[in-house]
Design a protein around this motif. Structure first.
Motif, short mmCIF file in Angstrom:
data_model
loop_
_atom_site.label_atom_id
_atom_site.label_comp_id
_atom_site.label_asym_id
_atom_site.label_seq_id
_atom_site.Cartn_x
_atom_site.Cartn_y
_atom_site.Cartn_z
N ILE A 154 8.45 -13.92 -1.78
CA ILE A 154 8.50 -12.82 -2.75
C ILE A 154 7.13 -12.15 -2.84
CG2 ILE A 154 8.67 -12.31 -5.22
CD1 ILE A 154 10.92 -14.40 -5.35
N GLU A 155 6.06 -12.94 -2.86
CA GLU A 155 4.72 -12.37 -2.94
C GLU A 155 4.36 -11.62 -1.66
OE1 GLU A 155 1.11 -11.00 -4.01
OE2 GLU A 155 2.79 -11.69 -5.25
N ARG A 156 4.78 -12.14 -0.50
CA ARG A 156 4.51 -11.42 0.75
C ARG A 156 5.21 -10.07 0.76
NH1 ARG A 156 4.98 -16.70 3.02
NH2 ARG A 156 7.14 -16.37 3.62
N VAL A 157 6.44 -10.04 0.29
CA VAL A 157 7.18 -8.77 0.23
C VAL A 157 6.51 -7.81 -0.74
CG1 VAL A 157 9.37 -7.71 -0.46
CG2 VAL A 157 9.38 -9.77 0.94
N ALA A 158 6.05 -8.32 -1.87
CA ALA A 158 5.37 -7.46 -2.85
C ALA A 158 4.08 -6.89 -2.26
CB ALA A 158 5.07 -8.26 -4.12
N GLU A 159 3.37 -7.69 -1.48
CA GLU A 159 2.16 -7.20 -0.83
C GLU A 159 2.48 -6.08 0.15
OE1 GLU A 159 0.17 -10.48 0.96
OE2 GLU A 159 -0.83 -11.10 -0.89
N LEU A 160 3.53 -6.27 0.92
CA LEU A 160 3.94 -5.24 1.88
C LEU A 160 4.35 -3.96 1.16
CD1 LEU A 160 6.05 -7.41 4.36
CD2 LEU A 160 3.85 -6.30 4.84
N ARG A 161 5.02 -4.12 0.02
CA ARG A 161 5.43 -2.95 -0.76
C ARG A 161 4.21 -2.19 -1.27
NH1 ARG A 161 8.27 -5.47 -4.32
NH2 ARG A 161 10.25 -5.36 -3.19
N ARG A 162 3.25 -2.94 -1.81
CA ARG A 162 2.05 -2.28 -2.34
C ARG A 162 1.24 -1.60 -1.24
NH1 ARG A 162 1.94 -7.18 -5.51
NH2 ARG A 162 0.44 -8.14 -4.04
N ALA A 163 1.38 -2.08 -0.01
CA ALA A 163 0.61 -1.54 1.11
C ALA A 163 1.32 -0.41 1.85
CB ALA A 163 0.27 -2.66 2.10
N LEU A 164 2.44 0.05 1.34
CA LEU A 164 3.14 1.15 2.00
C LEU A 164 2.23 2.37 2.13
CD1 LEU A 164 6.63 1.07 0.21
CD2 LEU A 164 6.24 0.77 2.66
N PRO A 165 2.34 3.11 3.23
CA PRO A 165 1.57 4.37 3.33
C PRO A 165 2.09 5.37 2.31
CG PRO A 165 3.11 4.14 5.16
CD PRO A 165 3.14 2.83 4.43
N PRO A 166 1.35 6.45 2.05
CA PRO A 166 1.80 7.43 1.05
C PRO A 166 3.20 7.94 1.35
CG PRO A 166 -0.48 7.86 1.69
CD PRO A 166 0.04 6.79 2.63
N GLY A 167 4.03 8.00 0.30
CA GLY A 167 5.38 8.52 0.46
C GLY A 167 5.41 10.03 0.43
N GLY A 168 6.61 10.57 0.49
CA GLY A 168 6.76 12.02 0.53
C GLY A 168 6.28 12.70 -0.73
N VAL A 169 5.63 13.85 -0.55
CA VAL A 169 5.18 14.65 -1.69
C VAL A 169 6.38 15.25 -2.40
CG1 VAL A 169 3.84 16.67 -2.39
CG2 VAL A 169 2.99 15.18 -0.57
N VAL A 170 6.37 15.22 -3.73
CA VAL A 170 7.42 15.86 -4.52
C VAL A 170 7.06 17.33 -4.66
CG1 VAL A 170 8.61 15.92 -6.74
CG2 VAL A 170 7.90 13.72 -5.76
N THR A 171 7.87 18.19 -4.07
CA THR A 171 7.55 19.62 -4.06
C THR A 171 8.34 20.42 -5.09
OG1 THR A 171 9.19 19.97 -2.31
CG2 THR A 171 6.91 19.55 -1.62
N LYS A 172 9.39 19.82 -5.66
CA LYS A 172 10.20 20.54 -6.65
C LYS A 172 9.74 20.21 -8.06
CE LYS A 172 14.46 20.71 -3.88
NZ LYS A 172 15.92 20.34 -3.85
N ASN A 173 9.88 21.15 -8.95
CA ASN A 173 9.52 20.96 -10.34
C ASN A 173 10.77 20.56 -11.12
OD1 ASN A 173 7.85 20.92 -12.61
ND2 ASN A 173 8.34 23.05 -13.12
N TYR A 174 11.17 19.31 -10.95
CA TYR A 174 12.41 18.83 -11.57
C TYR A 174 12.30 18.91 -13.10
CZ TYR A 174 13.33 16.95 -6.94
OH TYR A 174 13.53 16.81 -5.59
#
Length: 231
Positions: free
Chosen positions: A45-65
């Motif tokens: 579980i901790e290894r998975v959490a580390e991988l999650r925290r290390a994800l590269p930047p996700g997609g930019v939110v371009t819409k003004n929801y």
């Protein structure tokens, strides 16, 4: 977490001194083996959490929801408040549904007492497709006071981040706001297509303590029992 620096799980399990009255030697041997697996699970579980925290930047939110909350209209940026991270749980209570989804309701109800703790670190809101008046009425009926609820009346957010077909579906999304830019960070992607044979779709770890508690019992989760809105 460096795996090479850790003692083997079997060694830690052997050093466990917990015993229960009148247990047999057979029980203790089996329990020791299970404890080693539980230690490995904790580490995974901790290894998975580390991988999650290390994800590269996700997609930019371009819409003004835009959303409708109990206090009026709000944009996605408003939902962050003074936090850098925002969690949005989308629950199944669309306009065509007479009552909220029992599973979502059970899930959300377990967080009532924990939301003040969670929101010390991150913003956490709940979104559904029904008009805000229906969402408020349902919230009051459950006696919830901590949930910050919003209506996605237009469906723009739901179609982009929960269901492209605007289906009445649950969703869990995490967004970040850094240097003036809002990005998507992570979403729960485990569902029917990733479920193992004979198993209800579920995430890992399971966010709902209902199932986690039942997993510690001999009855387990069962195969045909689900929570209801009332008993």
């Amino acid at each position: 977490m460096s795996g090479s620096a850790l003692k083997p799980a079997t060694e830690l399990a052997r050093g466990n001194s917990v015993r229960t009255p009148n247990e047999s030697a057979e029980y203790r041997r089996a329990r020791e083996q299970l404890l080693a697996e539980e230690i490995e699970l904790r580490r995974h579980i901790e290894r998975v959490a580390e991988l999650r925290r290390a994800l590269p930047p996700g997609g930019v939110v371009t819409k003004n929801y835009e959303f409708e909350g109990e206090g009026g209209k709000a944009t996605l940026s408003d939902l962050f408040g003074n936090k850098q991270t925002l969690v949005i749980y989308s629950y199944m209570f669309g306009p065509a549904r007479e009552q909220p989804c029992p599973m979502c309701t059970s899930f959300m109800g377990t967080w009532e007492g924990k939301l003040p703790d969670v929101e010390q670190r991150v913003a956490f809101v709940f979104v559904a497709r029904s008009p805000i008046a229906r969402l408020i009425a349902a919230k009051k009926a459950r006696g919830w006071t901590q949930h910050r609820i919003y209506s996605d009346a237009s469906g723009d957010y739901t179609r982009d981040y929960v269901s492209a077909t605007d289906a009445d579906a649950p969703g869990y999304n995490v967004f970040t706001r850094r240097d003036g830019s809002i990005r998507h960070f992570w979403a729960g992607e485990m569902g029917p297509s990733t479920a193992d044979p004979g198993q209800d779709p579920r995430g890992a770890p399971d966010f709902d303590p209902l199932w986690t508690i039942l997993d510690t019992t001999p009855e387990g989760r069962g195969k045909d029992w689900y929570p209801r809105l009332s008993y």
